[in-house]
Each structure stands twice: as structure tokens, then as C-alpha cells.
Scaffold this motif. Sequence first.
Motif, PDB file in Angstrom:
ATOM      1  N   SER A 164       0.848  -1.190   0.000  1.00  0.00           N
ATOM      2  CA  SER A 164       0.000   0.000   0.000  1.00  0.00           C
ATOM      3  C   SER A 164       0.882   1.237   0.000  1.00  0.00           C
ATOM      4  CB  SER A 164      -0.919   0.017   1.226  1.00  0.00           C
ATOM      5  OG  SER A 164      -1.885  -1.009   1.154  1.00  0.00           O
ATOM      6  N   LEU A 165       0.406   2.259  -0.682  1.00  0.00           N
ATOM      7  CA  LEU A 165       1.112   3.533  -0.782  1.00  0.00           C
ATOM      8  C   LEU A 165       0.360   4.600  -0.004  1.00  0.00           C
ATOM      9  CD1 LEU A 165       3.075   5.675  -2.100  1.00  0.00           C
ATOM     10  CD2 LEU A 165       1.443   5.760  -4.005  1.00  0.00           C
ATOM     11  N   GLN A 166       1.072   5.300   0.846  1.00  0.00           N
ATOM     12  CA  GLN A 166       0.573   6.560   1.398  1.00  0.00           C
ATOM     13  C   GLN A 166       1.401   7.651   0.739  1.00  0.00           C
ATOM     14  OE1 GLN A 166       0.927   7.192   5.650  1.00  0.00           O
ATOM     15  NE2 GLN A 166      -0.794   8.636   5.662  1.00  0.00           N
ATOM     16  N   GLN A 167       0.809   8.319  -0.216  1.00  0.00           N
ATOM     17  CA  GLN A 167       1.534   9.275  -1.048  1.00  0.00           C
ATOM     18  C   GLN A 167       2.035  10.472  -0.260  1.00  0.00           C
ATOM     19  OE1 GLN A 167       1.893   8.961  -4.631  1.00  0.00           O
ATOM     20  NE2 GLN A 167       3.346  10.645  -4.436  1.00  0.00           N
ATOM     21  N   GLU A 168       1.299  10.823   0.804  1.00  0.00           N
ATOM     22  CA  GLU A 168       1.698  12.010   1.551  1.00  0.00           C
ATOM     23  C   GLU A 168       1.448  11.844   3.046  1.00  0.00           C
ATOM     24  OE1 GLU A 168       0.377  16.620   1.514  1.00  0.00           O
ATOM     25  OE2 GLU A 168       1.252  15.866  -0.335  1.00  0.00           O
ATOM     26  N   CYS A 169       2.539  11.934   3.805  1.00  0.00           N
ATOM     27  CA  CYS A 169       2.479  12.080   5.254  1.00  0.00           C
ATOM     28  C   CYS A 169       3.552  13.090   5.627  1.00  0.00           C
ATOM     29  CB  CYS A 169       2.639  10.739   5.970  1.00  0.00           C
ATOM     30  SG  CYS A 169       3.982   9.691   5.369  1.00  0.00           S
ATOM     31  N   ARG A 170       3.780  13.307   6.922  1.00  0.00           N
ATOM     32  CA  ARG A 170       4.632  14.440   7.293  1.00  0.00           C
ATOM     33  C   ARG A 170       5.682  14.074   8.324  1.00  0.00           C
ATOM     34  NH1 ARG A 170       0.693  16.902  10.164  1.00  0.00           N
ATOM     35  NH2 ARG A 170      -0.595  15.093   9.658  1.00  0.00           N
ATOM     36  N   LEU A 171       6.799  14.742   8.225  1.00  0.00           N
ATOM     37  CA  LEU A 171       7.827  14.688   9.253  1.00  0.00           C
ATOM     38  C   LEU A 171       7.451  15.704  10.328  1.00  0.00           C
ATOM     39  CD1 LEU A 171      10.648  13.835  10.323  1.00  0.00           C
ATOM     40  CD2 LEU A 171      11.604  15.672   8.913  1.00  0.00           C
ATOM     41  N   LEU A 172       7.262  15.212  11.563  1.00  0.00           N
ATOM     42  CA  LEU A 172       6.891  16.102  12.668  1.00  0.00           C
ATOM     43  C   LEU A 172       8.097  16.596  13.446  1.00  0.00           C
ATOM     44  CD1 LEU A 172       3.827  14.213  14.198  1.00  0.00           C
ATOM     45  CD2 LEU A 172       3.776  16.267  12.767  1.00  0.00           C
ATOM     46  N   ALA A 173       9.064  15.702  13.644  1.00  0.00           N
ATOM     47  CA  ALA A 173      10.194  16.053  14.511  1.00  0.00           C
ATOM     48  C   ALA A 173      11.346  15.105  14.252  1.00  0.00           C
ATOM     49  CB  ALA A 173       9.766  15.983  15.977  1.00  0.00           C
ATOM     50  N   ARG A 174      12.521  15.509  14.709  1.00  0.00           N
ATOM     51  CA  ARG A 174      13.684  14.620  14.628  1.00  0.00           C
ATOM     52  C   ARG A 174      14.519  14.776  15.888  1.00  0.00           C
ATOM     53  NH1 ARG A 174      16.927  15.395   9.620  1.00  0.00           N
ATOM     54  NH2 ARG A 174      15.135  16.305   8.582  1.00  0.00           N
ATOM     55  N   GLU A 175      15.130  13.666  16.284  1.00  0.00           N
ATOM     56  CA  GLU A 175      16.014  13.699  17.444  1.00  0.00           C
ATOM     57  C   GLU A 175      17.035  12.577  17.315  1.00  0.00           C
ATOM     58  OE1 GLU A 175      15.886  12.473  22.063  1.00  0.00           O
ATOM     59  OE2 GLU A 175      14.351  13.896  21.477  1.00  0.00           O
ATOM     60  N   ALA A 176      18.295  12.910  17.421  1.00  0.00           N
ATOM     61  CA  ALA A 176      19.385  11.929  17.460  1.00  0.00           C
ATOM     62  C   ALA A 176      19.319  10.947  16.299  1.00  0.00           C
ATOM     63  CB  ALA A 176      19.368  11.184  18.797  1.00  0.00           C
ATOM     64  N   GLY A 177      18.901  11.430  15.135  1.00  0.00           N
ATOM     65  CA  GLY A 177      18.853  10.572  13.961  1.00  0.00           C
ATOM     66  C   GLY A 177      17.564   9.798  13.785  1.00  0.00           C
ATOM     67  N   ALA A 178      16.634   9.942  14.734  1.00  0.00           N
ATOM     68  CA  ALA A 178      15.313   9.311  14.602  1.00  0.00           C
ATOM     69  C   ALA A 178      14.314  10.347  14.088  1.00  0.00           C
ATOM     70  CB  ALA A 178      14.843   8.750  15.938  1.00  0.00           C
ATOM     71  N   LEU A 179      13.387   9.898  13.254  1.00  0.00           N
ATOM     72  CA  LEU A 179      12.377  10.772  12.667  1.00  0.00           C
ATOM     73  C   LEU A 179      11.006  10.384  13.199  1.00  0.00           C
ATOM     74  CD1 LEU A 179      13.619  10.587   8.957  1.00  0.00           C
ATOM     75  CD2 LEU A 179      14.322  12.198  10.738  1.00  0.00           C
ATOM     76  N   VAL A 180      10.247  11.361  13.658  1.00  0.00           N
ATOM     77  CA  VAL A 180       8.866  11.139  14.102  1.00  0.00           C
ATOM     78  C   VAL A 180       7.955  11.635  12.998  1.00  0.00           C
ATOM     79  CG1 VAL A 180       7.151  11.628  15.882  1.00  0.00           C
ATOM     80  CG2 VAL A 180       9.568  11.437  16.507  1.00  0.00           C
ATOM     81  N   MET A 181       7.056  10.744  12.528  1.00  0.00           N
ATOM     82  CA  MET A 181       6.277  11.023  11.320  1.00  0.00           C
ATOM     83  C   MET A 181       4.802  10.690  11.532  1.00  0.00           C
ATOM     84  SD  MET A 181       9.061   9.097   8.853  1.00  0.00           S
ATOM     85  CE  MET A 181       9.083   7.673   9.951  1.00  0.00           C
ATOM     86  N   THR A 182       3.972  11.191  10.645  1.00  0.00           N
ATOM     87  CA  THR A 182       2.539  10.887  10.703  1.00  0.00           C
ATOM     88  C   THR A 182       2.173   9.692   9.828  1.00  0.00           C
ATOM     89  OG1 THR A 182       2.009  12.394   8.872  1.00  0.00           O
ATOM     90  CG2 THR A 182       1.969  13.318  11.107  1.00  0.00           C
ATOM     91  N   CYS A 183       3.135   9.029   9.238  1.00  0.00           N
ATOM     92  CA  CYS A 183       2.866   7.950   8.277  1.00  0.00           C
ATOM     93  C   CYS A 183       2.117   6.790   8.936  1.00  0.00           C
ATOM     94  CB  CYS A 183       4.162   7.451   7.661  1.00  0.00           C
ATOM     95  SG  CYS A 183       5.132   8.762   6.885  1.00  0.00           S
ATOM     96  N   ASP A 184       1.198   6.197   8.196  1.00  0.00           N
ATOM     97  CA  ASP A 184       0.301   5.143   8.665  1.00  0.00           C
ATOM     98  C   ASP A 184       0.992   3.786   8.516  1.00  0.00           C
ATOM     99  OD1 ASP A 184      -1.768   3.445   9.296  1.00  0.00           O
ATOM    100  OD2 ASP A 184      -3.215   4.334   7.910  1.00  0.00           O
ATOM    101  N   VAL A 185       1.405   3.180   9.630  1.00  0.00           N
ATOM    102  CA  VAL A 185       2.116   1.898   9.594  1.00  0.00           C
ATOM    103  C   VAL A 185       1.498   0.935  10.603  1.00  0.00           C
ATOM    104  CG1 VAL A 185       4.264   2.966   8.848  1.00  0.00           C
ATOM    105  CG2 VAL A 185       3.855   2.605  11.290  1.00  0.00           C
TER     106      VAL A 185
END
Length: 262
Positions: A164-185
Amino acid sequence: MRILATLSLIALTLVAAGAATAADSDLRQLATGDDVRAFRAVGRLEIAGQGFCTATLIDTRLVLTAAHCVTDEAGGAVASDVLVFRAGLRDGRADAERGARRVVISRAYRPGALGTEALAADIALIELDRPIDPHIVAPIPAGAMSGVRIGVVSYAHDRAERPSLQQECRLLAREAGALVMTCDVDFGSSGAPVLRFDGAVPQVVSVVSAKAEADGRKVSVGADIAHVLPALRAELTSSNGVFWRSADSGARPETGAKFVRP
């Protein structure tokens, strides 16, 4: 996929405060050949016939996924001969299927360790036993994160036979090389490629490591591959074995988060 029961965004550096109100696109099944054409490099990584993760062909013989997909419960690396990568799998048929020859896991990875720093190292590179013809399955190259608009292609426990493709989600924050995102997983999405679409071709900028809840919203957490992938490539070039770093024997940092594996 591991779950963080809670994740505080207070300590994170928010990337775009205004982005929180923008709408994400829904997941869309890639059911036909035309749907999946640009994403055939994304496949199901099967582990000993007992479970699966999502993985991506980034070169004719190299597959990117999450480190926790290829480590066992004791923290050791699984044998390469129990891994099967099925590129572009749809309804039981794959565009290409290969076994694994070698596996390299980030040396900073600590199996079972908690926190964003640990998730940032949750990356593994698999060398296939044979290359895949790029005319059949074109690799999706690795790139660097840019901006906040991203997408994800993944399998999951309730959509195991088609990506499945989620064409658009967002990067909310980053810390120490980790990315916090809104992507549906969901379970099975571990190792799925987080993609940027602002160039001529998609590029992989992260792999999914965990899902969490932050401030009452569901989020996903991924590893930023930009600083880790070159080291993994170098390990693979200079060695002929399997590498991983075991969890420290000392106490783990207290974060209040809980992890489970599917």
C-alpha cells in the motif's frame, strides 16, 4: 514492528509547527501492474517462513530494512539463509525473488534498547545471493531527508499480499537521527521505505522502525539513513561475515516507553 506505548514530543525538535494541521493522504493498495510500476523495488522480506517485514531494493544486489527484522529475540542476527526477499509481491506473485548472502546491521544498534537514539540505529543492509536485473525491478536509490513532505510504501499484517502507498504524510520532529512522522504503519511495516518525491525519481530517506502515540495522535518512528548507510556499505565491502552489536549488559535508559515485536 515495535510499539512505543507513549512518546513525548516535548524533548524533540519540532520541524514544522504549521504542518501539524495539514491533511495526510489515505493508504492506497497497489493492486495492478501500473499501480506498482514505480515501487517494484519494495518487497516483502520473509524470515524463516514465520513472519515478514517490508524491505527495499536500493541497488541491484542490496536490500534495506530495519535491524530488528533480522535479529532474534536473544539479540543475535538471524542466519542469512532463512531470509527471502520478494520484490513487488502482489497476490502471491513477485517480480523477483532472491535469498540473502550476507547481512550487516548498524554497529550502534542495541537489540531491545529503548529511546529515539536506539531507533535511529535500527537499520540493516542485506546483500542478495544474486543481483536483480534493473530492467525487471528498478532499484529505488537512497537519498537525504529534505523538507517535511514524505510518503511510505509498506506491507502489513492486514494487507500482507499487496503493498500500500501513502503518497503524503509528514515529518513532525527529529532527534538523534530518529524521525517522528505521521505515516500510517502497522505490524509488518517494519523496514518499510519512507520516500521523498520531490525529484525525478523517488528516494528512500528512512526506514520504519516503530509506531507510537504522541500527544494523543498516532505516529511512526523511523531511522534517518543518511549517516548510517555509508558505514553499512563500507562494512559490506570490507568484510565477508554478519555483523551486529549486542545490547549493553548494563541498565537501559529509562524512557517510559514499552516495545513489543510482532
